[in-house]
Write an enzyme that holds these catalytic residues in place. Sequence first.
Site, PDB file in Angstrom:
ATOM      1  N   HIS A 106      -4.777   1.885   7.283  1.00 40.37           N
ATOM      2  CA  HIS A 106      -3.393   2.385   7.344  1.00 40.37           C
ATOM      3  C   HIS A 106      -3.176   3.483   6.291  1.00 40.37           C
ATOM      4  CE1 HIS A 106       1.105   1.610   7.850  1.00 40.37           C
ATOM      5  NE2 HIS A 106       1.057   2.267   6.694  1.00 40.37           N
ATOM      6  N   GLU A 107      -3.658   3.254   5.059  1.00 38.91           N
ATOM      7  CA  GLU A 107      -3.445   4.224   3.966  1.00 38.91           C
ATOM      8  C   GLU A 107      -4.316   5.467   4.142  1.00 38.91           C
ATOM      9  OE1 GLU A 107      -0.851   3.804   2.404  1.00 38.91           O
ATOM     10  OE2 GLU A 107      -0.583   1.679   2.847  1.00 38.91           O
ATOM     11  N   GLY A 165       0.841  -1.199   0.000  1.00 38.41           N
ATOM     12  CA  GLY A 165       0.000   0.000   0.000  1.00 38.41           C
ATOM     13  C   GLY A 165       0.869   1.238   0.000  1.00 38.41           C
ATOM     14  N   GLN A 221       2.902  10.134   1.226  1.00 38.64           N
ATOM     15  CA  GLN A 221       4.214   9.481   1.357  1.00 38.64           C
ATOM     16  C   GLN A 221       5.167   9.833   0.210  1.00 38.64           C
ATOM     17  OE1 GLN A 221       2.330   5.420   1.987  1.00 38.64           O
ATOM     18  NE2 GLN A 221       4.207   5.208   3.195  1.00 38.64           N
ATOM     19  N   CYS A 271       5.604  -0.050   7.457  1.00 42.18           N
ATOM     20  CA  CYS A 271       5.288   1.088   6.601  1.00 42.18           C
ATOM     21  C   CYS A 271       6.523   1.471   5.804  1.00 42.18           C
ATOM     22  CB  CYS A 271       4.831   2.268   7.458  1.00 42.18           C
ATOM     23  SG  CYS A 271       4.438   3.744   6.503  1.00 42.18           S
ATOM     24  N   LEU A 272       6.347   1.761   4.522  1.00 42.75           N
ATOM     25  CA  LEU A 272       7.475   2.149   3.673  1.00 42.75           C
ATOM     26  C   LEU A 272       8.116   3.451   4.152  1.00 42.75           C
ATOM     27  CD1 LEU A 272       5.958   1.265   0.185  1.00 42.75           C
ATOM     28  CD2 LEU A 272       7.822   0.058   1.343  1.00 42.75           C
ATOM     29  N   HIS A 319      -2.670   7.768   6.428  1.00 41.82           N
ATOM     30  CA  HIS A 319      -1.591   8.549   5.802  1.00 41.82           C
ATOM     31  C   HIS A 319      -2.101   9.854   5.202  1.00 41.82           C
ATOM     32  CE1 HIS A 319       2.148   6.350   6.072  1.00 41.82           C
ATOM     33  NE2 HIS A 319       1.629   5.236   5.583  1.00 41.82           N
TER      34      HIS A 319
HETATM   35  C1  QAP Z   1       0.708  -0.735   4.835  1.00 44.52           C
HETATM   36  O1  QAP Z   1       2.877  -1.313   4.254  1.00 44.52           O
HETATM   37  C2  QAP Z   1       0.238  -1.914   5.624  1.00 44.52           C
HETATM   38  O2  QAP Z   1       9.647  -1.793   6.883  1.00 44.52           O
HETATM   39  C3  QAP Z   1       1.616  -1.069   3.700  1.00 44.52           C
HETATM   40  O3  QAP Z   1      11.585  -2.669   5.253  1.00 44.52           O
HETATM   41  C4  QAP Z   1       1.010  -2.445   6.640  1.00 44.52           C
HETATM   42  O4  QAP Z   1       3.665  -1.941   2.289  1.00 44.52           O
HETATM   43  C5  QAP Z   1      -0.964  -2.492   5.353  1.00 44.52           C
HETATM   44  C6  QAP Z   1       7.665  -2.423   3.871  1.00 44.52           C
HETATM   45  C7  QAP Z   1       0.562  -3.527   7.355  1.00 44.52           C
HETATM   46  C8  QAP Z   1      -1.414  -3.569   6.087  1.00 44.52           C
HETATM   47  C9  QAP Z   1      -0.650  -4.093   7.091  1.00 44.52           C
HETATM   48  C10 QAP Z   1       7.993  -2.041   5.158  1.00 44.52           C
HETATM   49  C11 QAP Z   1       8.668  -2.865   3.039  1.00 44.52           C
HETATM   50  C12 QAP Z   1       6.282  -2.326   3.348  1.00 44.52           C
HETATM   51  C13 QAP Z   1       9.291  -2.136   5.605  1.00 44.52           C
HETATM   52  C14 QAP Z   1       3.892  -1.735   3.449  1.00 44.52           C
HETATM   53  C15 QAP Z   1      10.314  -2.588   4.758  1.00 44.52           C
HETATM   54  C16 QAP Z   1       9.984  -2.959   3.469  1.00 44.52           C
HETATM   55  C17 QAP Z   1       5.227  -1.891   4.058  1.00 44.52           C
HETATM   56 CO    CO Z   2       2.468   3.370   5.549  1.00 42.33          CO
END
Ligand code: QAP
Ligand code: CO
Length: 176
Positions: free
Chosen positions: A139-140, A45, A50, A97-98, A143
């Site tokens: 989550h999004e 996501g 972001q 989270c990215l 943001h």
């Molecule tokens: C949001 O999160 C989310 O730390 C999206 O090193 C999170 O795409 C939705 C990511 C949890 C539902 C449940 C994070 C990639 C990606 C990192 C992400 C990393 C590499 C996170």
């Molecule tokens: Co995020």
Amino acid sequence: MILNILKYPDPFLKTKATPVDKVDDGIRKLIDDMVETMYVAKGIGLASVQVGVDKRVIVLDVPGEEENERVKGKNLVALVNPEIVSAEGETVYEEGCLSVPGFTADVERASRLKVRALDRDGKPVEIKAGGLFAIALQHEIDHIDGILFIDRLSRLKREMIKRKLKKALEAEERAL
Ligand code: QAP
Ligand code: CO
């Protein structure tokens, strides 16, 4: 075009983004760039805030239950001006989270929700979500209201993560 993902503690991540008044080619280009950026970063996501854009746009590609039948892009959703119209139940999931790379923490959210939004053609859509998709939507949407998952943790946990993130950032700067 791959966009730069802002990292905590960038102050822009606190932006409460402005609604989109017309879904035009500019918005569709933003959606395409966000999708490309999300895939390159291996995320599920991504929200406009972001990537430094003050508009209410989110993209998601949450794996379905049947991992094996999943075709790349099948679960791709792009939403403009998303709004949670109802939410129920409770669930806890270890989120990442990215914009907060390398960290995860348990976050409590609603388990089911109904979301209204516009699609990439500007057509109103209503989505009923559960499971990981419901968590990702919340989550999004957070943001684009300027909220990070670490803002939803207890003060103690949040301070611990912030301290570690600052240390990691300082180490990165020293290495330059
Ligand atoms: C949001 O999160 C989310 O730390 C999206 O090193 C999170 O795409 C939705 C990511 C949890 C539902 C449940 C994070 C990639 C990606 C990192 C992400 C990393 C590499 C996170
Ligand atoms: Co995020």
